[in-house]
Design a protein around this motif. Structure first.
Motif, PDB file in Angstrom:
ATOM      1  N   LYS A 183      45.719  36.733  44.360  1.00 23.29           N
ATOM      2  CA  LYS A 183      46.047  38.404  43.594  1.00 23.29           C
ATOM      3  C   LYS A 183      44.907  37.995  42.544  1.00 23.29           C
ATOM      4  O   LYS A 183      45.282  38.846  41.854  1.00 23.29           O
ATOM      5  CB  LYS A 183      46.878  38.838  42.999  1.00 23.29           C
ATOM      6  N   SER A 184      43.810  37.439  42.908  1.00 21.60           N
ATOM      7  CA  SER A 184      42.922  37.309  41.973  1.00 21.60           C
ATOM      8  C   SER A 184      41.884  37.129  42.716  1.00 21.60           C
ATOM      9  O   SER A 184      41.240  35.091  42.410  1.00 21.60           O
ATOM     10  CB  SER A 184      43.769  36.021  40.355  1.00 21.60           C
ATOM     11  N   ARG A 221      36.535  43.566  42.646  1.00 25.89           N
ATOM     12  CA  ARG A 221      37.728  42.472  41.899  1.00 25.89           C
ATOM     13  C   ARG A 221      39.616  42.676  43.000  1.00 25.89           C
ATOM     14  O   ARG A 221      39.696  44.334  42.783  1.00 25.89           O
ATOM     15  CB  ARG A 221      38.586  42.606  40.455  1.00 25.89           C
ATOM     16  N   TYR A 222      40.533  41.813  43.862  1.00 23.77           N
ATOM     17  CA  TYR A 222      40.802  42.455  44.276  1.00 23.77           C
ATOM     18  C   TYR A 222      42.173  41.711  43.659  1.00 23.77           C
ATOM     19  O   TYR A 222      42.317  40.778  42.633  1.00 23.77           O
ATOM     20  CB  TYR A 222      41.212  41.588  45.981  1.00 23.77           C
ATOM     21  N   ASN A 223      43.122  42.854  43.308  1.00 21.66           N
ATOM     22  CA  ASN A 223      44.400  42.429  42.213  1.00 21.66           C
ATOM     23  C   ASN A 223      45.709  42.170  43.266  1.00 21.66           C
ATOM     24  O   ASN A 223      46.567  42.357  43.027  1.00 21.66           O
ATOM     25  CB  ASN A 223      44.436  43.323  41.447  1.00 21.66           C
ATOM     26  N   GLN A 237      34.523  46.601  38.765  1.00 23.63           N
ATOM     27  CA  GLN A 237      34.550  46.236  37.617  1.00 23.63           C
ATOM     28  C   GLN A 237      33.491  47.137  36.983  1.00 23.63           C
ATOM     29  O   GLN A 237      32.598  47.217  37.203  1.00 23.63           O
ATOM     30  CB  GLN A 237      34.814  44.698  37.811  1.00 23.63           C
ATOM     31  N   GLN A 272      40.819  33.236  36.237  1.00 22.26           N
ATOM     32  CA  GLN A 272      41.338  34.529  36.370  1.00 22.26           C
ATOM     33  C   GLN A 272      40.462  35.557  35.107  1.00 22.26           C
ATOM     34  O   GLN A 272      40.100  36.411  35.459  1.00 22.26           O
ATOM     35  CB  GLN A 272      42.076  35.306  36.908  1.00 22.26           C
ATOM     36  N   PHE A 307      39.620  39.658  34.697  1.00 25.08           N
ATOM     37  CA  PHE A 307      40.435  39.612  35.390  1.00 25.08           C
ATOM     38  C   PHE A 307      40.668  40.961  34.929  1.00 25.08           C
ATOM     39  O   PHE A 307      40.867  42.611  34.869  1.00 25.08           O
ATOM     40  CB  PHE A 307      41.801  39.701  35.203  1.00 25.08           C
ATOM     41  N   ASN A 333      38.404  42.824  33.009  1.00 27.02           N
ATOM     42  CA  ASN A 333      37.692  44.242  33.198  1.00 27.02           C
ATOM     43  C   ASN A 333      37.057  44.097  32.322  1.00 27.02           C
ATOM     44  O   ASN A 333      36.009  44.750  31.474  1.00 27.02           O
ATOM     45  CB  ASN A 333      38.254  46.005  33.849  1.00 27.02           C
TER      46      ASN A 333
END
Length: 362
Positions: A148-149, A161-163, A170, A186, A203, A205
């Motif tokens: 998730k990161s 970015r993949y969350n 970003q 992250q 993460f 941004n």
């Protein structure tokens, strides 16, 4: 001087040698050793017990001892065309013909590939499929901490970015072409690119420009900690950050360094064009006689420990380091191979030009 009885069995524990009913104090240091006379199943042999070796060491089958990697060498060229040899690599359908540039995975059922025209592919354990991308720009590199990161970078300063559920763009501080991405976690991620640009973000941004000491193109970034970061690029440029900002560690010949990976701060490999393969031993860079084919550049360097390091390159080039020496392996393709990653315990993936995806089960 202690006298060792012939045909007796000995083992070293805490510097004391036991065997034949005697105990002798010795000056033995280092890893466990398989002494002459021990059986093949002796647990003190690192061949029998690989866990004896740390991540910085490899198990030398000639001595059955854990040894520190020294960068490695290549045995004499046999002259055999590797394209004619059988390969363990299997071609996997990608569903695309665009050049695939980077690959990263969280598990054997969750891996990602990025490539030209904003292409993002996901592996679900059985098939690769296209997923929605927030950009149409070429994506060159991908790196993540977990499922998730995940971050990918590319042309025009694109950072996505993949969350855990979707890919999002970003904010990028400059519209410059980015070529490499790597992070500690992250929230501490670095991206490098053409013109010597270096970004730091994560993460949240919050990407920003870091002062770079070079205008040479930078192609790869890697590190051990925030006080031990490296990036490599054109003219064998190496820039380093030891906590007080980036500075030039060295420059060299006309070759471009495309890939970078290390075990720790004293065991780092980089490679690139004109057959260039280099090794940092903790105090200086040295050139290794590994890639004799100067017509095929290394494009990517990756490893999992000191005895599992791969270099992929142009027209199917694949080099492998087992901790003792390098070897050139057949891949069954003439595509440029832009990236490689081990996902899970056994799934090794390579990606390349024209939609090439190769898989091998270790």
């Amino acid at each position: 001087m202690p006298i060792l009885m012939p045909n007796s069995r000995y083992r070293s524990v805490g510097g004391i040698v036991f065997g034949g009913g005697i105990a002798l104090i010795t000056a033995l240091t280092g890893c466990a050793t398989l002494w002459d006379g021990f059986g093949a199943a002796n647990p003190q042999s690192c061949v029998v017990t690989p866990s004896l070796c740390s991540a910085e060491e490899y198990c030398n089958p000639a001595t059955n001892q854990c040894e520190i990697a020294d960068g490695g060498s290549m045995p004499p060229d046999s002259g055999v065309d590797l394209g004619e040899l059988p390969t363990k690599w299997a071609l996997v359908p990608s569903g695309t013909t665009v050049d695939l540039r980077g690959v990263w995975g969280a598990s054997s059922s969750d891996a990602w590939i990025v490539g030209d025209a904003g292409t993002i592919l996901n592996w679900n354990g059985s098939t690769w499929s296209s997923t929605t991308s927030p950009t149409a720009m070429d994506l060159y590199a991908i790196w993540g901490t977990d499922w998730k990161s995940i971050f990918a970078v590319g042309n025009q300063g694109v950072i996505v970015r993949y969350n855990g559920s979707q890919w999002k763009s970003q904010n990028s501080p400059r519209p410059v072409s980015l070529r490499g991405v790597w992070g500690l976690n992250q929230d501490e991620v670095w991206a490098v690119g053409l013109g010597g640009w270096i970004f730091k973000g994560g993460f949240g941004n919050n990407w920003s420009v870091q002062l770079s000491p070079t205008t040479e193109d930078l192609h790869a970034v890697w590190g051990v900690s925030e006080n031990n970061l490296w990036a490599v690029g054109g003219s064998q440029t190496v820039v380093r950050n030891t906590g007080s900002g980036w500075y030039i560690e060295g420059t060299g010949a006309n070759s471009t360094q495309n890939g970078l990976w290390g075990v720790n701060k004293s065991n780092i490999w980089s490679a690139g064009t004109l057959g260039s393969v280099r090794f940092w031993d903790g105090s200086s860079w040295k050139d290794l006689a590994v890639n004799s084919d100067v017509t095929r550049s290394v494009l990517y360097v990756y490893g999992t420990d000191a005895s599992h390091i791969w270099m992929t390159g142009e027209r199917g080039l694949l080099l492998f380091f087992d901790g003792a020496q390098w070897s050139k392996l057949p891949t069954g393709t003439t595509s440029d191979l832009n990236g490689i990653v081990l996902v899970g315990a056994n799934d090794l993936w390579m990606v390349g030009s024209h939609g090439t995806i190769l898989h091998q089960t270790l």
